[in-house]
Design an enzyme around this catalytic site. Structure first.
Site, mmCIF file in Angstrom:
data_model
loop_
_atom_site.group_PDB
_atom_site.id
_atom_site.type_symbol
_atom_site.label_atom_id
_atom_site.label_comp_id
_atom_site.label_asym_id
_atom_site.label_seq_id
_atom_site.Cartn_x
_atom_site.Cartn_y
_atom_site.Cartn_z
ATOM 1 N N ARG A 174 -33.710 15.182 35.208
ATOM 2 C CA ARG A 174 -33.985 16.769 36.260
ATOM 3 C C ARG A 174 -33.447 17.016 37.094
ATOM 4 O O ARG A 174 -33.178 18.414 37.167
ATOM 5 C CB ARG A 174 -36.006 16.415 36.745
ATOM 6 C CG ARG A 174 -36.657 17.222 37.152
ATOM 7 C CD ARG A 174 -37.749 17.399 37.445
ATOM 8 N NE ARG A 174 -38.403 18.147 38.255
ATOM 9 C CZ ARG A 174 -39.861 18.291 38.849
ATOM 10 N NH1 ARG A 174 -40.413 17.458 38.546
ATOM 11 N NH2 ARG A 174 -40.105 19.109 39.169
ATOM 12 N N ASN A 228 -43.643 17.072 28.986
ATOM 13 C CA ASN A 228 -42.969 18.630 29.649
ATOM 14 C C ASN A 228 -41.638 18.720 28.906
ATOM 15 O O ASN A 228 -40.841 17.584 28.736
ATOM 16 C CB ASN A 228 -43.061 18.826 30.877
ATOM 17 C CG ASN A 228 -43.608 19.297 31.317
ATOM 18 O OD1 ASN A 228 -44.454 20.404 29.883
ATOM 19 N ND2 ASN A 228 -44.484 19.814 32.661
ATOM 20 N N CYS A 235 -52.063 20.826 29.550
ATOM 21 C CA CYS A 235 -51.240 21.813 31.150
ATOM 22 C C CYS A 235 -51.924 21.848 32.010
ATOM 23 O O CYS A 235 -53.160 21.638 31.750
ATOM 24 C CB CYS A 235 -50.371 22.577 30.190
ATOM 25 S SG CYS A 235 -49.675 23.609 32.128
ATOM 26 N N HIS A 249 -46.732 27.181 30.621
ATOM 27 C CA HIS A 249 -45.806 27.861 31.523
ATOM 28 C C HIS A 249 -46.419 29.551 31.337
ATOM 29 O O HIS A 249 -44.882 30.003 31.827
ATOM 30 C CB HIS A 249 -45.072 27.100 31.734
ATOM 31 C CG HIS A 249 -44.900 25.499 32.293
ATOM 32 N ND1 HIS A 249 -44.571 24.662 32.606
ATOM 33 C CD2 HIS A 249 -46.232 25.360 31.788
ATOM 34 C CE1 HIS A 249 -44.475 23.496 33.233
ATOM 35 N NE2 HIS A 249 -46.138 23.232 32.632
ATOM 36 N N TYR A 255 -45.194 30.186 36.711
ATOM 37 C CA TYR A 255 -44.069 30.025 35.967
ATOM 38 C C TYR A 255 -43.902 30.909 35.709
ATOM 39 O O TYR A 255 -42.711 32.074 35.671
ATOM 40 C CB TYR A 255 -44.813 29.315 35.266
ATOM 41 C CG TYR A 255 -44.556 27.588 35.404
ATOM 42 C CD1 TYR A 255 -42.685 26.865 35.908
ATOM 43 C CD2 TYR A 255 -45.412 27.049 35.583
ATOM 44 C CE1 TYR A 255 -43.613 25.544 36.048
ATOM 45 C CE2 TYR A 255 -45.525 25.967 35.888
ATOM 46 C CZ TYR A 255 -44.804 24.832 36.477
ATOM 47 O OH TYR A 255 -44.855 23.681 36.012
#
Lengths: 438, 438, 438, 438
Positions: free
Chosen positions: C97, C151, C173, C203, C257
């Protein structure tokens, strides 16, 4: 395509229509240089194939075009490297059609070649054969176009899209050109000044708008029809007039077959009367065919005989030859054919077959966008499409319940109970041509 | 909504059903504190209004709830500041219904209250009245919800969406709850363990799937029905069994009214027999109503009489009261109602009325997404929707040709010629209630 | 489901979130009787699995519920006969990540866990693993529900619908519940009085309308947000205010987001600053996790520690446990989840994953119909859906050009040339987790 | 249409392009017998109108065709009984365009005539004028066709469909013909052997497939482009090559304007460099125009000067004249134009404007069905369509928030905050042409 000239394979080559097709090819030889025409038939059709094939040879000779006519019972040879494959066969011949017409009548249901129970059974017999031909084409002539005249052309084309991966197929019908000719006659003008926006399904196509020299004359044409000046029907369909108010509110030209849906009880009464008095259409045609083949045998006959016109397939040859010519020459002209919807008609799935005006190119037909069909016809058209899809599934699976579902949802069948009675009798009557249901 | 308690206005308050509704309101008083119930009728209905209104007053008194019953012929007063308006009127009363049932039969066409020519004419008579009521509501109670029981509820709701700007409307029908109850009975379980995914149109709704305690049992239920263990019909519809194979392939529960479409010839034969022997349904109901009103007059009667159940509107009261309760209390429970499609059913325009499971909130019904209907029913449902839309247009415009188009495309009508004959006779028979066609 | 109680398998069981989940299961034990919870991880995660697993055992013991915690590295055993499988793994762990966040920044492009190039690469690493898990589930627990937290949940769910036949999957989510909580806080009311109509993609979900006690208060909430009284963001997303005029014209609640799309340049500037000063979010989280695992090791700790809340996954446990509970108990309540569109959102294909309010039943989520999204957002939502679909294809095929296409059409990537540079650097950086691209 | 010959009215007749148009009309005089060409301009443009108009008169004289050129400032006279109205005006002239290009650059956003903030403001200035012209046309020449060249042609056509009842409009662009010419050059063949299937929006159109003599050669053409053998751009757009892998995965031909979307950062860098070094495109064009008008003044000039080609509007005249010719003569040939979608492109509303191949008839353009656009571009195209629709609304309403929404959702604008800054500065800069925002 082959440098040496085109190869065409005609499945069901022993058909009485073949001279129409041959004449069409001869007329267009300059732009459509066919070097080989293979007429294919099954052993049961050999005699007719020989008769009509010999006539074809004499026609070609008479015309002086360098086209070779091949007669064969061997599908491999016929299909090998073909550029175009045309189909015009009839599983079970006219005897089967006669049953399709007779049996439903017993139950007070329309008996017709391509509609209702008759159309369902013609589909059940034909679809497996077509799918089998396609398997051969994938192997023997993967670049060929399949030009399907075989009825029920809409259901057959739907079946090909749903149950094979073959996409180079066009379903063809003479109904649209017949409507256009009818309009020209009604307005007393040359046909080439008329344009009709066609949309719908095979044998369920509407003339959405009519143009004369580019000017919209739909209302005038409807007035001509409702005032009785024009009948707009076909050889094989009884001519009963439309209610003027209905047609005015519909504001489109129905096709002759629409009579079965919008005039069901009247058509049924006529059918029953005719069947009793002169026989069903198949029975009439059987007699006509007998006479035609007698004519064809005459070795002095070297052109298409006029009597063929009575047979009812007017414009079929023109429709087919024009289509092949436009694909081969990438003409980009507009022709109404059965092809993949691709969103052209809003009310029908993108991946279903529709009958709609298309630009004809070397890449095949490209449909013109129609948008949603008028509210008034959206339901009926969708219902016939549902019928075609479920019938095609039953044809492939041989599932009894699916066949019963298809029969019951057909708008010409009056109840599930009647549907079952007709289904059972017809399954028995046609059983030799329906191995999938055994 | 009003602090002092809710005001409900019931248009057609003199209906024999009113005690059902009053009983429902009394039972729910704790969660649905109605302080005023206005029963409105027209002068011709004054006598019945008085009889049923007095019974309503005695019922409220007996129950000891602080609900005031107002009887009035003045629409302004009834609608003023109402929180909910319910409609249950019948333009032309049962006499008109009897004509809707009798006239088509003469032409071998189904005569029925909400389907075919009868449904068309009920719509033609009702829609202008409803649109007129809405004009008053816009002025007198712009925040009210209109709960429409008036048949043909689907066509009426469609007309409101297409021909007014009013959106706070829910069309209501007891058919779905009847199906659910039938399933519970067939499976021999409590109804609240059953859930049915409903989708379609009013009187053309399908149980797409059935769940028992959340587990899908559609196939079991279909087997119960086809094995004859369960009939699943309603008081006003003849009970004729389904073809097992058809229902299995359909793989959904039809509603009782589907018999008119999938068993047309059988239903017609039954209808003709019944009309000859015991009278049409309207005629039977007229007798029932006479007896009911005799009962209602009895001043010692202080609760809803049991005999009302024969009348055929089972569950109507529950459907209506539950709906009003869920809107008022923002319950978010699932109920099948007629509402704006908004894409819930893929095969029907977004801006049309559909009958579908919805979450019921203070903001009204929110439909659950169904996706496309199964191929097998997409056409029929669309055809009825087309019929409803064109009928609604004819009801508003009074255009003869539009009415003829609506009649002709209805699947129960056998030809455009028959359509015209029925149309002409019915326009004449109902002319006092059809000023728009003068 | 099993009589003896439920079996849950949690893939990525060594995650720092696990105590949240365990706490949620303990609280709901009465209605959701889980007898076995299998925490599964990969060998590299064994240490963390042991630490967090032992904490889980102590929590269960402390609570006194008869739930057995199993720690395992054997996927077969974990999945065998599971009733629910939850996934919360991270291929490549936080190191991967960190690269997803760092590399794009070099090219002036947003580096983010689930959006832009970072989201693409998280998808490329994760999708093959998920599809592999599904193959095992088909064999070992074909009746289980897969509850996917992993995700990018939208892209992963899309990949499952497009590249497997598994349909019992729900993508989950915490963003929607976060928005709802934010609204409740902004209006200073209890959260259970708030209802939000959610629709969009994971998102990229919008609060189409907000209700307080059933009354629409969307405009009030937007005013609160634009007046600065409420920020409505999440732990992992920088809080930058919206332009009031933009939000008023949008007339919906964006999700946190959305800042990456509607405030791209501002967010990029913030990201770059933060990355320079305190590290990217992954780097911050790595530190947090280290501290958390230290805490978890403490054998006296027998409940979820408060510090876990800083981690950013607020409400994840509630979302997951409520979903499982509602499926198991067929509750029929409304929850926003990622599921098959089925026509619920008009602007997105029926067979794609969407994030939308659903009724949760034993049969899974049933989406509420939304109709077409507002014109203003239809394009962006479709663009992200296109990105997800092409990314999923690239994840399965390992096709370089498809990956470049996905990267280029992503709205956060500023050119095809930049896309190629980022793609090449990231393919190299992540190569050990991207065998399909070798 | 008029017996005496056609009347054409050209709004913005003083444009430097006019000689192109006049040349086109002269060349086609035999099939398109224009008897009157009315060049209309506003008082501020009178000088240019006189110069270019006199050149037009000399050209007609030189050619010896009986076409009368009228110069006028009176819109009534120009429109009265016109058969075709063409528009090529520019509200605020090139000065306004220079601002559209300069101002966004300050905020690191693309400044362009028809895309991004520049396109928005060109729309805001132009749409009210076009709608006003249409009001006059409804009165003065209700049967005329409006051929709109005025940019942003897509947004303007959309505005006409959404905010007027005028349907006889075609939006025209030279981009498709430019692509076709580019393909012909890349393949080194005559242009008439090339056919391109165009679909998308104005300045956002894709060549879905390319055919040479009817054979699909899309892949070859893409290879030519990506190998650098062909650049396929236009005079006014910087030529930067495409990433080969991206274009191969896209598998369609982008149009030159697509560079702004797929190469945003590269184009921005180029734009800023050019603006600093040689001025923006408007500034370059201003100089070019000055030179052109000097040329035009030369009374010995009696044909279109070669220098006009540098101006950038190559093929505009051909596109316009071919369109008018095909409508007038009902040619039925295929041309890519902006017209009502009617379902031709599945991903765009039926009632929006699209740029798509059409059959051109006396009844106007009839689009070919495209089906859904490829997944990869569906989102971007929809986003631009959303931008156009909201921009058109803002142009009509003068609503600040709507304009901000349009600006923010445009993919070239990097944040809502930047959008507001640009909006405010541009509203101020253009205020004299934006009375609706006062």
């Amino acid at each position: 395509m082959s440098k040496k000239g085109l190869k065409i394979a005609t499945i069901g080559g022993g058909s009485s229509y073949t001279p129409e097709l041959v004449e069409g090819f001869i007329k267009r030889y300059d732009s459509l240089p066919i070097s080989e025409l293979w007429l294919l038939d099954i052993p049961e059709g050999e005699e007719k194939l020989t008769i009509v094939g010999n006539l074809a040879k004499r026609m070609v000779e008479e015309a002086g075009v360098p086209m070779t006519i091949h007669l064969t019972l061997d599908r491999e040879k016929a299909l090998q490297d073909a550029d175009f494959v045309t189909t015009q066969f009839r599983v079970g011949l006219l005897d089967a059609r006669a049953k399709d017409e007779r049996i439903p009548l017993k139950y007070d249901v329309i008996g017709q070649e391509t509609n209702g129970p008759g159309g369902l059974f013609k589909g059940l017999r034909t679809i497996p054969v077509i799918l089998d031909i396609i398997k051969d084409m994938e192997r023997l002539c993967p670049h060929a176009w399949l030009i399907n005249f075989t009825n029920p052309a809409g259901m057959v084309t739907e079946a090909i899209y749903r149950h094979s991966n073959w996409r180079k197929v066009v379903g063809l019908c003479n109904v649209p050109v017949g409507i256009k000719m009818g309009v020209a006659k009604a307005l007393d003008v040359e046909a080439d000044r008329i344009h009709v926006d066609f949309a719908g399904l095979n044998h369920m196509v509407y003339g959405m708008d009519v143009y004369l020299d580019g000017k919209c004359v739909t209302e005038d044409v409807i007035n001509k029809i409702t005032s009785g000046d024009s009948s707009m029907t076909m050889k094989n369909i009884v001519d009963i007039g439309w209610e003027p108010g209905f047609l005015k509110a519909l504001n489109m030209l129905p096709c002759p077959y629409h009579r079965y849906y919008y005039k069901t009880s009247d058509m049924l009464a006529e059918e029953k009367k005719n069947a009793a008095e002169e026989g069903t259409r198949a029975e009439v045609v059987q007699q006509l065919e007998k006479e035609l083949f007698e004519l064809y045998k005459d070795e002095t006959l070297r052109t298409k005989p006029e009597q063929l016109e009575k047979r009812g397939g007017a414009y079929y040859s023109d429709a087919a030859c024009n289509l092949i010519d436009s694909i081969y020459n990438d003409r980009g002209d507009i022709q109404p054919v059965n092809t993949l919807n691709k969103g052209a008609i809003g009310s029908i799935p993108d991946d279903s077959a529709v009958e709609v005006n298309c630009i004809i190119t070397k890449d095949g037909p490209k449909p013109l966008a129609v948008g949603d069909l008028p509210v008034s016809v959206r339901g009926l058209v969708q219902q016939i499409k549902s019928f075609e899809r479920i019938a095609a599934e039953a044809a492939v699976s041989g599932d009894y319940d699916q066949a019963l579902l298809a029969m019951t949802i057909n708008p010409l069948v009056s109840s599930d109970t009647t549907a079952k009675l007709i289904l059972d009798e017809m399954l028995e009557a046609h059983k030799e041509y329906l191995p999938q249901f055994q």
